[in-house]
Design an enzyme around this catalytic site. Structure first.
Site, PDB file in Angstrom:
ATOM      1  N   ASP A  63     -12.394  -1.131   2.851  1.00 58.62           N
ATOM      2  CA  ASP A  63     -11.312  -0.879   3.802  1.00 58.62           C
ATOM      3  C   ASP A  63     -11.846  -0.298   5.115  1.00 58.62           C
ATOM      4  OD1 ASP A  63      -8.744  -0.796   4.802  1.00 58.62           O
ATOM      5  OD2 ASP A  63      -8.009   0.749   3.454  1.00 58.62           O
TER       6      ASP A  63
ATOM      7  N   GLU B 175       0.870  -1.183   0.000  1.00 60.21           N
ATOM      8  CA  GLU B 175       0.000   0.000   0.000  1.00 60.21           C
ATOM      9  C   GLU B 175       0.907   1.233   0.000  1.00 60.21           C
ATOM     10  OE1 GLU B 175      -3.632   2.059   2.594  1.00 60.21           O
ATOM     11  OE2 GLU B 175      -2.320   0.597   3.563  1.00 60.21           O
TER      12      GLU B 175
END
Length: 335
Positions: A276, A198
């Site tokens: 998320d 990420e």
């Protein structure tokens, strides 16, 4: 746009932090119920604070919000509220990450956390027809020793937990830092997963694959830095749980039009769409589907493939996967 198709599309959500579903209204309500002072005078003030420049900005307020969660009922309410939203979006199955250390470090027992969350999942399966399983995440900014304490605390509740994950601040906390605790977790029967690529580079993804032995990559955007890594992920048949709105909210991607999701699909990577931390990042799963579809001009066939991937690469038993995929195929055929 394919808004109606997305709304009713049977799907699974594989990358979801339960603490990140904490809507401002519910946070305010629970804070009041528990007589806990939060640094916001109104729901509007909380919403205004949900603006971030990077992962750490988000984490600061994420942990602040979690402070109001004290009792089993709080964790139940948090989880059930999310599962109701799943039902409303035709999310048929969800794999919920939770962060025990966020709570045990504040003196809340592991039992309180897991009891509230797991009771909500059982009630939702019965009342809402949404199935779910739990992923216990280790906080990577803490030590491996602390993660071992969490593993130990989880053992009496092993029957309620399917997998372990790795989340929080990625930079400077490579997967290799948690090599031993992941090995011990697998020995206890937990399936290994981890956030990788990420904010960390492709090397972090390699480490997660080769050192932790993960079976699914959470995020994985920076895998595209390394063509050999892409081929390895495809060869091992490992899925990526991509979170479009999270990526723009945290400046991982500057604009959804530049998101690599379509490129990933074209390369043959098994990608899924997820929210998320939806309360913080501007949208539940259907909003993520709609936004990325609009930005990248995704086709109906691509949406079908993304939904199919979400069932195929879930941690469900094969027979349950087949049932959900059959439902998806019927829907796709008739719409």
């Amino acid at each position: 746009m394919l808004k109606n198709f997305i709304q009713n599309l049977p799907k699974a959500e594989l990358h979801l932090h339960i603490e990140g579903t904490f809507e401002p209204e519910l946070m305010f309500e629970i804070a009041k119920r528990n007589n806990i002072q939060i640094p916001f005078a109104s729901v509007e003030e909380i919403k205004a604070a949900y603006e971030f420049d990077c992962l750490q900005d988000f984490l600061d307020i994420y942990y602040q919000g979690a402070n109001v969660l004290i009792h089993e009922q709080d964790f139940y309410d948090l989880t059930y509220s999310y599962l109701q939203k799943c039902a409303a979006q035709n999310v048929r199955h969800t794999e919920i990450m939770f962060d025990p250390q966020t709570h045990t470090d504040r003196g809340v027992s592991f039992e309180t956390v897991i009891s509230g969350i797991s009771k909500a999942t059982k009630d939702a399966e019965k009342n809402l027809q949404v199935s779910s399983l739990l992923i216990m995440s280790y906080l990577r900014h803490l030590s491996e020793e602390e993660a071992f304490k969490t593993l130990e605390a989880s053992l009496p509740f092993k029957h309620l937990i399917t997998a372990v994950g790795l989340d929080s601040s990625e930079k400077g906390n490579p997967p290799s830092k948690f090599k031993n605790v992941f090995k011990a977790s697998v020995k206890e029967g937990y399936i290994p997963l981890a956030h990788a690529g990420e904010e960390g580079n492709a090397d972090y993804v390699w480490e997660a694959l080769d050192i932790l032995g993960i079976q699914r990559i959470d995020h994985g955007n920076n895998s595209l830095q390394d063509p050999k890594l892409i081929q390895e992920i495809i060869k091992r048949d490992i899925a990526l749980t991509v979170c479009p709105l999270s990526n723009t909210a945290l400046q991982v991607v500057d604009d959804l039009k530049n998101h690599p999701l379509k490129k990933m699909l074209d390369m043959g990577l098994k990608v899924t769409i997820n929210s998320d931390d939806p309360a913080y990042f501007g949208g539940q799963i259907n909003t993520n589907f709609e936004a990325i579809t609009s930005a990248l001009d995704l086709s109906k066939d691509m949406l079908y493939q993304l939904a199919k991937n979400s069932f195929q690469y879930s941690l469900l038993p094969s027979k349950r996967k087949e049932i959900y995929i059959k439902e998806l195929d019927t829907y796709n055929k008739n719409n």
